[in-house]
Design a protein around this motif. Sequence first.
Motif, short mmCIF file in Angstrom:
data_model
loop_
_atom_site.label_atom_id
_atom_site.label_comp_id
_atom_site.label_asym_id
_atom_site.label_seq_id
_atom_site.Cartn_x
_atom_site.Cartn_y
_atom_site.Cartn_z
N ASP A 132 -10.75 -23.17 -10.80
CA ASP A 132 -10.53 -22.51 -9.52
C ASP A 132 -9.51 -21.38 -9.68
O ASP A 132 -8.95 -21.17 -10.77
CB ASP A 132 -10.14 -23.53 -8.45
CG ASP A 132 -8.76 -24.15 -8.67
OD1 ASP A 132 -7.97 -23.62 -9.48
OD2 ASP A 132 -8.47 -25.18 -8.03
N TRP A 142 -12.07 -28.52 -12.24
CA TRP A 142 -12.84 -29.47 -11.45
C TRP A 142 -13.98 -29.99 -12.33
O TRP A 142 -14.74 -29.20 -12.89
CB TRP A 142 -13.42 -28.80 -10.20
CG TRP A 142 -12.37 -28.30 -9.23
CD1 TRP A 142 -11.52 -27.25 -9.41
CD2 TRP A 142 -12.08 -28.84 -7.94
NE1 TRP A 142 -10.71 -27.09 -8.31
CE2 TRP A 142 -11.04 -28.06 -7.38
CE3 TRP A 142 -12.59 -29.90 -7.19
CZ2 TRP A 142 -10.50 -28.31 -6.12
CZ3 TRP A 142 -12.07 -30.15 -5.93
CH2 TRP A 142 -11.02 -29.37 -5.41
N SER A 146 -17.21 -32.92 -12.60
CA SER A 146 -18.05 -33.91 -11.92
C SER A 146 -18.35 -35.07 -12.85
O SER A 146 -18.42 -34.91 -14.07
CB SER A 146 -19.37 -33.27 -11.46
OG SER A 146 -20.14 -32.86 -12.57
N VAL A 186 -15.63 -36.66 -8.55
CA VAL A 186 -15.11 -35.39 -9.07
C VAL A 186 -13.63 -35.58 -9.32
O VAL A 186 -12.92 -36.20 -8.52
CB VAL A 186 -15.35 -34.24 -8.07
CG1 VAL A 186 -14.61 -32.98 -8.50
CG2 VAL A 186 -16.83 -33.95 -7.91
N VAL A 206 -9.92 -33.59 -10.42
CA VAL A 206 -9.22 -32.31 -10.49
C VAL A 206 -8.05 -32.45 -11.45
O VAL A 206 -7.24 -33.38 -11.33
CB VAL A 206 -8.72 -31.87 -9.10
CG1 VAL A 206 -8.14 -30.46 -9.17
CG2 VAL A 206 -9.84 -31.93 -8.06
N VAL A 222 -20.65 -27.79 -10.91
CA VAL A 222 -19.56 -27.48 -9.99
C VAL A 222 -19.30 -25.98 -10.04
O VAL A 222 -19.35 -25.37 -11.12
CB VAL A 222 -18.26 -28.22 -10.37
CG1 VAL A 222 -17.16 -27.96 -9.34
CG2 VAL A 222 -18.50 -29.72 -10.52
N THR A 254 -16.58 -22.96 -8.03
CA THR A 254 -15.48 -22.74 -7.10
C THR A 254 -15.59 -21.36 -6.48
O THR A 254 -16.17 -20.45 -7.06
CB THR A 254 -14.12 -22.88 -7.81
OG1 THR A 254 -14.06 -21.93 -8.89
CG2 THR A 254 -13.94 -24.28 -8.36
N ALA A 275 -14.47 -26.11 -3.79
CA ALA A 275 -15.41 -26.46 -4.84
C ALA A 275 -16.74 -26.88 -4.22
O ALA A 275 -16.77 -27.59 -3.21
CB ALA A 275 -14.86 -27.60 -5.70
N GLY A 331 -8.76 -31.36 -2.10
CA GLY A 331 -9.53 -32.50 -2.57
C GLY A 331 -10.25 -33.27 -1.49
O GLY A 331 -10.87 -34.30 -1.78
#
Length: 674
Positions: free
Chosen positions: A458, A464, A466, A473, A475, A497, A499, A505, A550
């Motif tokens: 990001d 991030w 998955s 997910v 972070v 994923v 961003t 996200a 989140g």
Amino acid sequence: MRRRRGVLLTAALLAQLAAGPSHAVASAGAGWEPTDQCGVVRSGDTPLGGAEVTLYQAGDGAGAAPRVLARARSAEDGRFTLDYRRPQDPRAVLYVLADLGHPGQRTGPDTAPPDGPPQDGPVVLAAVLSGAAAPPELVVNERTTVAVAYALSRFTGPAGVSGPHPGLQNAAGVAHNLADTGTGDIAALLAAPPNGALTSTMAEFNTLADLLAACVTGGACDQLFDLARRPGHDRPHDTLRAAVDIAHDPGHDTAELFALAATTPTYRPALPAAPDAWTVALRYDGNGQELDGPGNLAFDAEGNAWVSNNYAYQADPAVPACGGRTVLKFTPTGRDAPGAPYRGGGLYGAGFGVTVDAHGSAWVGNFGFQGRGCPVDPTRLERSASQFAPDGTPLSPPEGWRRGGIAQPQGMAADRAGTVWIANCGGDGVTRIPDGDATRAREVPTPALSKPFGAAVDPAGRLWVSGNGNDGVQVLAPDGTPERTVTGGGLRRPLAVATDSKGYAWVSNSGILPVPCGNTTADDFATAVATDTGTGPLPGASVTLIGPDGTPAPAPFTDGGLYLPWGVAVDGDDTVWVANFGGHRVARLCGTDLTACPPGHRTGQPISPPGTGYPSDGLDRNTGVQIDPSGNVWLANNWRTVPVQTNPGGHELVVLIGAAAPVTTPRLGGPARP
């Protein structure tokens, strides 16, 4: 403010022209080479005399004013000659506008002197001179106009055609993939396999040209402009701007536009029925013997596409295909880059993982993909990553980089600090490579995830990831410290994923696909794919939005053509694009910037037609999707629609021309506008 962006393109350009010939005089001087360009203005085979023909140099930078280089008026046979001084700057983009005024009220070729005030009417045709060798005679017609409208759709604004390098220059080259400016015909790339009669794009392109002809020779300009008008924007006032507006909103009034095109059948072959959307999808296949299961792609600073390849090329799906040992690099116009495809560096069976780092190196994850029946044992080959210099020279050793716990690598991402991240689907962790130095790679455990798959950085530099195996997910801070774990929000067998510029996200939920890593086999994956009967979206197919803190949105998004979501990309307007591993369609969703969406749209609401998305018969089973600096949407035809497990790979990249807002590449965090 959004309405003001729809101001007539040619009005601004022609206003400059009306100031007199001093613009052209200012162009002359040191560093400019005298030359001339002959041309003809036509509609089909009909010459168009009396057109005010103007040659422009596009503005260098967003919103910069274009420069008038030359002017002429077409004779009764449609011919003209432009005398001008060619800019020495090799990046200069030159294009021609032919203004014919109002249908039925056109003047003859000798009515006004060439340096008189231009006409201001609805018939404006266009062609690009840059991006290919100048033809002996430039043809300006409806086909070349559609090519300009789509390829340069993201570089038209109130000041005219302008934009930054390399997006504008690449877009000019792509225009020549659609129309041949030397003949006015369909371009060779569009006319031949893997395009041509194999997809409907050529017929659709001709139908779009017929749509403009309905105004040029049919007089139905008001009807065209009413139908082409985008919700929330000004009504277009000329044919070029109408085509640009259709390119920006291809799912709007499709049936009505098709009916209007049918009134002036000038170009053939044409579509037999209205499309679901007016997206123009081109297939690229390089040398025709290299793509076999392209998994994903990443763009470098010049807009070249680096492509991971699952299998060694084999045309026959019944012949076992072993893991691919090449990485592909395509130029912005879909050709092989010099020396490509590239070999070495430990490549074998690359999957979804490919990225370009802050130093320009390309990285590929070696997952160990291979078809059923291949005699190679991939156990050792699936535990490395390969690195390449911009020219394709392998920087990793023959066995690949192996530090940091790499195991069946899938998603990859890079940040502005030079860090490269790898999601290890077979290792339940990620590999962090600081400053792109693989000798310093270390493993970062992700105990909250099972089968890490998608990876994205990001704007704050956080990663991030998955977890396909446990619907979650995670972070991580830029240094790898776990920050939070996300569950809920509809996460179900998540894959990719992406961003956006605000730190949100977007996660694709396949719903049913178990990635074949760890204790899950390729047969398990193939069994899940076999549940796709082609009758509709698969259970759990959706996209989850997660806030920067989140927190997931209460419910996932399920409309807009989401069928079996895999790849996700966010463009320069924060609009979301989703590739489907089924259904032959792309979904486009309203992002977190509502000003870039149609009036009244909410975040997550479909911009593409709700039931179908943007469909194309050029698409197979798609995994990766990415946006280039010209606003083209690139997709990977990863598997055939009916995959035979000995060699299920697809053989093309598919590009939706000018469909998205451009992004700066390489991608090193959230999308940034060039």
